[in-house]
Structure formats: structure tokens, C-alpha cells
Design an enzyme around this catalytic site. Sequence first.
Site, PDB file in Angstrom:
ATOM      1  N   GLU A  40     -53.957  41.967 -48.231  1.00  0.00           N
ATOM      2  CA  GLU A  40     -53.970  42.703 -46.706  1.00  0.00           C
ATOM      3  C   GLU A  40     -53.877  44.157 -46.475  1.00  0.00           C
ATOM      4  O   GLU A  40     -52.811  44.592 -46.034  1.00  0.00           O
ATOM      5  CB  GLU A  40     -53.156  41.819 -45.862  1.00  0.00           C
ATOM      6  CG  GLU A  40     -53.259  40.590 -46.059  1.00  0.00           C
ATOM      7  CD  GLU A  40     -52.536  39.700 -45.238  1.00  0.00           C
ATOM      8  OE1 GLU A  40     -51.438  40.332 -45.024  1.00  0.00           O
ATOM      9  OE2 GLU A  40     -52.636  38.796 -44.760  1.00  0.00           O
ATOM     10  N   GLU A  54     -55.443  32.657 -47.913  1.00  0.00           N
ATOM     11  CA  GLU A  54     -54.344  32.031 -47.147  1.00  0.00           C
ATOM     12  C   GLU A  54     -54.577  31.358 -45.934  1.00  0.00           C
ATOM     13  O   GLU A  54     -55.458  31.776 -45.283  1.00  0.00           O
ATOM     14  CB  GLU A  54     -53.459  33.454 -46.998  1.00  0.00           C
ATOM     15  CG  GLU A  54     -52.570  34.209 -47.871  1.00  0.00           C
ATOM     16  CD  GLU A  54     -51.517  34.996 -47.528  1.00  0.00           C
ATOM     17  OE1 GLU A  54     -51.284  35.135 -46.398  1.00  0.00           O
ATOM     18  OE2 GLU A  54     -51.674  36.230 -48.249  1.00  0.00           O
TER      19      GLU A  54
HETATM   20  C1  BG6 Z   1     -49.795  37.025 -44.581  1.00  0.00           C
HETATM   21  C2  BG6 Z   1     -49.148  37.786 -45.922  1.00  0.00           C
HETATM   22  O1  BG6 Z   1     -50.230  38.078 -43.891  1.00  0.00           O
HETATM   23  O2  BG6 Z   1     -49.045  36.252 -43.987  1.00  0.00           O
HETATM   24  C3  BG6 Z   1     -48.091  36.823 -46.447  1.00  0.00           C
HETATM   25  O3  BG6 Z   1     -50.108  38.008 -46.999  1.00  0.00           O
HETATM   26  C4  BG6 Z   1     -47.261  36.174 -45.344  1.00  0.00           C
HETATM   27  O4  BG6 Z   1     -47.259  37.645 -47.267  1.00  0.00           O
HETATM   28  C5  BG6 Z   1     -48.370  35.635 -44.316  1.00  0.00           C
HETATM   29  O5  BG6 Z   1     -46.204  35.616 -45.649  1.00  0.00           O
HETATM   30  C6  BG6 Z   1     -47.576  34.687 -43.546  1.00  0.00           C
HETATM   31  O6  BG6 Z   1     -46.828  35.493 -42.532  1.00  0.00           O
HETATM   32  P1  BG6 Z   1     -45.302  35.219 -42.409  1.00  0.00           P
HETATM   33  O7  BG6 Z   1     -44.818  36.601 -41.380  1.00  0.00           O
HETATM   34  O8  BG6 Z   1     -45.374  33.901 -41.527  1.00  0.00           O
HETATM   35  O9  BG6 Z   1     -44.761  35.155 -43.541  1.00  0.00           O
END
Ligand code: BG6
Length: 474
Positions: free
Chosen positions: A179, A371
Amino acid sequence: MTFRKDFLWGGATAANQCEGAYDVDGRGLANVDLCPVGEDRLAVITGRQKMLEFDDDHFYPAKHSIDMYHNYKEDIKLFAEMGFGVYRFSIAWTRIFPLGDEETPNEKGLKFYEAIIDECLKYDIEPLITLVHFDFPMHLANKYGGWRNRKTIEFYAKFVRTVIERFKGKVKYYLNFNEMNVLMAAPFMGAGLYFEEDENIKEIQYLAAHHELVASARAKQITKEVDPEIMMGCMLAAGKYYPAACKPEDVLAAQEADRNNYFFVDVQSRGYYPSYMVKKLEREGIMPEITEEDEKLLRENTIDFISFSYYTTRTISGDKNAALDKANLLDTIENPYLDKTEWGWQIDPLGFRITINEIHDRYQKPLFVVENGLGAKDIPDENGYVEDDYRIDYLRAHIKAMKNAVELDGADILGYTTWGPIDLVSAGTGEMSKRYGFIYVDRDDYGEGTLKRSKKKSFDWYKKVIASNGEDLE
Ligand code: BG6
């Protein structure tokens, strides 16, 4: 069958959010270690509050995290039991080069990742490696000013060459940076940048971004030399911007917000700066120095596939005074048509299909969803079992939307890795209680708990999804 026969199902983690062992086997200090849980976190990750060493007033969750460093065999075995075809993880730069500017790498760090890769291969799990998932050696941040310094490109290139040479023949998929657009929203956590009072923050962010873009082209150049079989991807925090209304001012604002996000991928995929960004940077007088050699590198080393995270869409208004929330670190106004998670992220499976289609239309390259998932509070029973139907519902709806993007709209998707298949530390908040996993980990926001792993209801559900290649979602 909707998905390709070799579709890769699996899960994704990041070193600092799961490994722990922050000072074990020679690992150096990284920016991500210094991001505390609690009310100061946002100021620290955005670079507004300097945190250059640990203090006694804060708890730093990445120090020990879920200690995957010592549990990786047990954890990968559970991934294999779910039928994972791919495991996305990242390499902590400071395990390989603890300071960042050394001549020789730390053999113990390389051995650790070699062991993880071998463990994956033992179960026929394809390793998908994120070279940098937010982490940055603090020594480079303090001594050189981090990514604002052009020298960082060569430190990164050395790190990348070391990794790629060492794992040649074992790893086919790499992502250059996680990202990259998070550099604009959270410059300390995303890139180790912190600022002095009189500095033009935006100018430094775009300078650092340029250096990361050139570095990512160097990474591709290195893979071509070392192992042309490697597929190198970029990675975007995706999520379409909706205009608040069909008012042209809102539509233009949404287009601009999308462009600001796509900028990084535009360069990495097309090999040159898009004209909208050239105009903007010139207009604001913050154009970074782009050498002829940079231009050549960018042009000749575009990425092979586009990976992205998707959690939510965002909504934007042309009215600069509209009230804003944050969703995955980026600003949004409330969309009245959508439900929200407990952390206020809007839930939008159809937006996933819209986002996939847009990225497919824009780049015409294979996509990889690396993700997606629901961060929620889980309440385990005395055996650590969680009835997480809410998580199953979220994932089912999103996988259905992805299916439609393939079946009805013709997107080409290589695979899908859910975020945090095992509970881990949240990047945004530093909490453990924001859980994404199919596997529960007994640990709370302040490091209490046995670290025992147990399967949630979603564990067997995802296993069925994988076994049926996404056909059986019930
Ligand atoms: C993504 C990141 O943006 O979101 C991860 O690459 C992150 O590292 C994930 O953990 C979820 O976000 P959060 O803030 O709920 O952990």
C-alpha cells in the site's frame, strides 16, 4: 467453475503485526516497532508526534505481537489444514539488514524466512512475499531522513537483491511495497518519515513517494536479472470513491480522490507519471527531481500484476467543509446506504465488484486481491471457540461480489488472500481486539494472554470455500 483452476486461496499477514521477537537474532529497530497502542497512535503513525525510542508511558504491541517468530510451524500447519494454496507474508527489512546500510546481511534473518518458505512449500503453499510492509529501519530514518533521501533507493535495492537471490527458485510472487498510497496518510508508519516544524510535509511525501517508485522499478529490474520467472506486483489500498451526490462538483472531487490513490499504480503499471499528477505537482511547486535515469528505469520496469487490499469504499463531497470519518486511514464522509463495522468502516461488497472492475479496466493486467476481511470483536468460549457468523457473512458477500466481477464482468484474478487469517495486531489502532482471523489468539490489547491458538467457526467455513474453489459459500 467461475475461478481459474489454479486460483490461489489463502491469507495474508505482515511481519510487524504478527512476528514479535523485535530484538531477537540480531533484528534492528524499525518505525513499526515504535507505534504504540492507545490515543497517541494516530499522531505517531501520521508523523505529527515524534516517537524515536520506546518510553515507559506507552505499550508497543509490535514488540511481541502474537510471537509468530516462535510459532510459525504451528500456524502454517493450521493454514495448510484450511487448504491454503498461498500464504502472503512480509519480510522485516531489519531482520536482514538491522541498520539498513550494512555491507553484509544478517544470516539469522535470512534463515528465519527460509524456514518459513520451506514450511510453506512442504504443504504446497505458494509463498507470496511483500518485500516491505510499512517497515523501515530506524537507523536509515535517523541518519539519512529515510525515503526523502535518494540513497535509500540503493539500500532497498540491496535488501531486495539479497532476498531474491537467496530464495531463487522457491518464491515466484513478490510485492514491492505494501500500500504505497498509505505513505500519504500515515507517513511515519507507512514509510518511517517524520518531520521538522518548518518542513513542507506534502513536498517531502511526494519526494519520498518518487524514491519509492524508482525503488520499486529497481526491484523489478533486479528480478529480471536474477530470476525472470518471478512475478512482481504492486499493492494498492483500494476502494472506489463515490461522489456524495450526482452534483458535478462531487463527481469531480471523487475523480480527484481516485486519481490521488491510483497515482502510484499508474506509474508502476504504465511506467511514467500521469499528466494529472505532473500538473498538480507543478502547480503546487513540489515536483520532485526526476532524472533521465529514473524515467528510463520506470519505463522499462513496470509490474506484472496488480494487487490490492479492499475493505471499504469511501464517499467524498466537493464541499470542503463536509464532516469526515476515517476508513482504513483515509477520509470519507458517511454513506447512508451502507452499514458499518464496529470500527466505523463501511461494509460494501458491491463496492468490491465496482473496485475490481475499475482496476481491471484501468490497467488490463492480472489482479490479485491480497487483503479483505472484517475486523471485529470476538468473544470466545472457554475453549477459545468463536461463533463468528458475522465474519462468515462479510467474507461470503465479498467473495460473491468477486465472483460476479469474474463471471459477469470478465476480471482476471489470480488469487485471494484474506487479511489476518490468524488474529494479529491492527495496523491502524494497534489493538489485538480488532480481530480478523479464522484462528483465535489469546492475547489482549496490552499483551496479556497465553498466546494459545484455537479455531473459530469461520475456520471450517473457509476450508470448504477453498476446497470447492469458491463454489460452496454456504
Ligand atoms: C491494510 C494493511 O491497509 O489494512 C494492513 O495493509 C492492515 O497492515 C489492514 O492491518 C487492516 O487494517 P487495521 O487497521 O484494521 O489493522
